[in-house]
Write a protein that holds these residues in place. Sequence first.
Motif, PDB file in Angstrom:
ATOM      1  N   UNK A 208       6.826  11.016  -3.890  1.00  0.00           N
ATOM      2  CA  UNK A 208       5.394  11.083  -3.566  1.00  0.00           C
ATOM      3  C   UNK A 208       4.580  10.214  -4.521  1.00  0.00           C
ATOM      4  N   UNK A 209       4.904  10.243  -5.801  1.00  0.00           N
ATOM      5  CA  UNK A 209       4.135   9.483  -6.782  1.00  0.00           C
ATOM      6  C   UNK A 209       4.239   7.978  -6.523  1.00  0.00           C
ATOM      7  N   UNK A 210       5.448   7.513  -6.168  1.00  0.00           N
ATOM      8  CA  UNK A 210       5.616   6.096  -5.843  1.00  0.00           C
ATOM      9  C   UNK A 210       4.764   5.742  -4.632  1.00  0.00           C
ATOM     10  N   UNK A 211       4.872   6.553  -3.594  1.00  0.00           N
ATOM     11  CA  UNK A 211       4.149   6.282  -2.346  1.00  0.00           C
ATOM     12  C   UNK A 211       2.628   6.320  -2.567  1.00  0.00           C
ATOM     13  N   UNK A 212       2.182   7.298  -3.336  1.00  0.00           N
ATOM     14  CA  UNK A 212       0.744   7.415  -3.621  1.00  0.00           C
ATOM     15  C   UNK A 212       0.231   6.164  -4.351  1.00  0.00           C
ATOM     16  N   UNK A 213       0.999   5.673  -5.310  1.00  0.00           N
ATOM     17  CA  UNK A 213       0.588   4.479  -6.053  1.00  0.00           C
ATOM     18  C   UNK A 213       0.502   3.262  -5.132  1.00  0.00           C
ATOM     19  N   UNK A 214       1.492   3.106  -4.229  1.00  0.00           N
ATOM     20  CA  UNK A 214       1.456   1.994  -3.265  1.00  0.00           C
ATOM     21  C   UNK A 214       0.243   2.108  -2.338  1.00  0.00           C
ATOM     22  N   UNK A 215      -0.036   3.322  -1.851  1.00  0.00           N
ATOM     23  CA  UNK A 215      -1.177   3.516  -0.949  1.00  0.00           C
ATOM     24  C   UNK A 215      -2.499   3.188  -1.642  1.00  0.00           C
ATOM     25  N   UNK A 216      -2.632   3.580  -2.903  1.00  0.00           N
ATOM     26  CA  UNK A 216      -3.858   3.297  -3.644  1.00  0.00           C
ATOM     27  C   UNK A 216      -3.996   1.800  -3.907  1.00  0.00           C
ATOM     28  N   UNK A 217      -2.863   1.112  -4.143  1.00  0.00           N
ATOM     29  CA  UNK A 217      -2.907  -0.340  -4.337  1.00  0.00           C
ATOM     30  C   UNK A 217      -3.405  -1.028  -3.075  1.00  0.00           C
ATOM     31  N   UNK A 218      -2.921  -0.586  -1.905  1.00  0.00           N
ATOM     32  CA  UNK A 218      -3.386  -1.153  -0.643  1.00  0.00           C
ATOM     33  C   UNK A 218      -4.869  -0.851  -0.410  1.00  0.00           C
ATOM     34  N   UNK A 219      -5.266   0.384  -0.698  1.00  0.00           N
ATOM     35  CA  UNK A 219      -6.662   0.780  -0.465  1.00  0.00           C
ATOM     36  C   UNK A 219      -7.626  -0.043  -1.311  1.00  0.00           C
ATOM     37  N   UNK A 220      -7.297  -0.216  -2.596  1.00  0.00           N
ATOM     38  CA  UNK A 220      -8.194  -0.963  -3.481  1.00  0.00           C
ATOM     39  C   UNK A 220      -8.193  -2.461  -3.171  1.00  0.00           C
ATOM     40  N   UNK A 221      -7.123  -2.947  -2.528  1.00  0.00           N
ATOM     41  CA  UNK A 221      -7.082  -4.373  -2.172  1.00  0.00           C
ATOM     42  C   UNK A 221      -7.613  -4.627  -0.765  1.00  0.00           C
ATOM     43  N   UNK A 222      -7.947  -3.529  -0.058  1.00  0.00           N
ATOM     44  CA  UNK A 222      -8.462  -3.616   1.311  1.00  0.00           C
ATOM     45  C   UNK A 222      -7.463  -4.304   2.256  1.00  0.00           C
TER      46      UNK A 222
END
Length: 302
Positions: A208-222
């Motif tokens: 979950x922590x890996x996936x959450x970090x990837x999702x946040x990276x995508x969100x902040x990069x739009x």
Amino acid sequence: MASLQILLLSGPRQGQRLELTGEEFLFGRQPDCDIPISGDFVSREHGMIALVNDQWVLQNASANGTQVNRKKVGRKGFKLLTQDIVQVGGEDVFQVIVPEAPTAAAAAMEEDAPEDSAKHAASKRSKIWIGIGGYLVIMMFLFIYLGTLSKSEDQVIEKPTELTRSTIEAIIRKPAEVSAPDPLAAAEFLSQADELYNRQDAAYSGTYRVYHAYKMALAHSRKNYFDDKHQLRFEQVQNQLIEEVSHRYNEAFERLRSREYKAAEQRFRRLNDYYPDTTTELFKNCEKQRRYILLMIKKYKR
């Protein structure tokens, strides 16, 4: 004496509210910290919250850094306001709640209030007795209502809806949302995702922590997807998480159908530890299932 409230947002004590009194509170992984938190990036004595000139200020003491509302805490510290959320390693660890102090005007009114006359005192006593009478009437109706509610509960306990695999998959795949793009935050989350990916088996909720970090990276990069090797890793972790969460959810429901209530409650609780996103319908549904199970256990003990 100054006071502060802390709502824990992660770890085994998630959801617990701490009532703290004093002027300095240490937070970190060490058991004797005033604010005990856990996580891959939490140091033993990670930082401190101190009262400075009637203002609560958070100071970071760890090389891993600390954020408040996703903003990095610098050398001068961060002045806290009520509802501020503290993060370590990109994960929400606790929320700060500053109790409201009485205003100066209210304090002045209390100090300057004149003494009442005997007539006013008698009127005040009458109001007190009227208030007591009203309170007793309300309590009587409350006891009657609770008795009715108890009987109603004996008759039927509503069972929460069971989530389907497609619903669980949609919940997990839903993109994260941020208020504005932040390339610096995107880079930090991507670096964190890479580090966690290489050691994701080290923690119970590592996937979950890996996936959450990837999702946040995508969100902040739009962005909707990565342009390089990270996309393959992201999809791999995403599919792994969907399979694992669906399996754990179905396993918990199998225990519930078999009326193995204690085993079912334990599995729903562990699933929320494995996928600890409190904002999702998955987390809320597991909590509803647990409350239903506890009511059933209580019912059959009678």
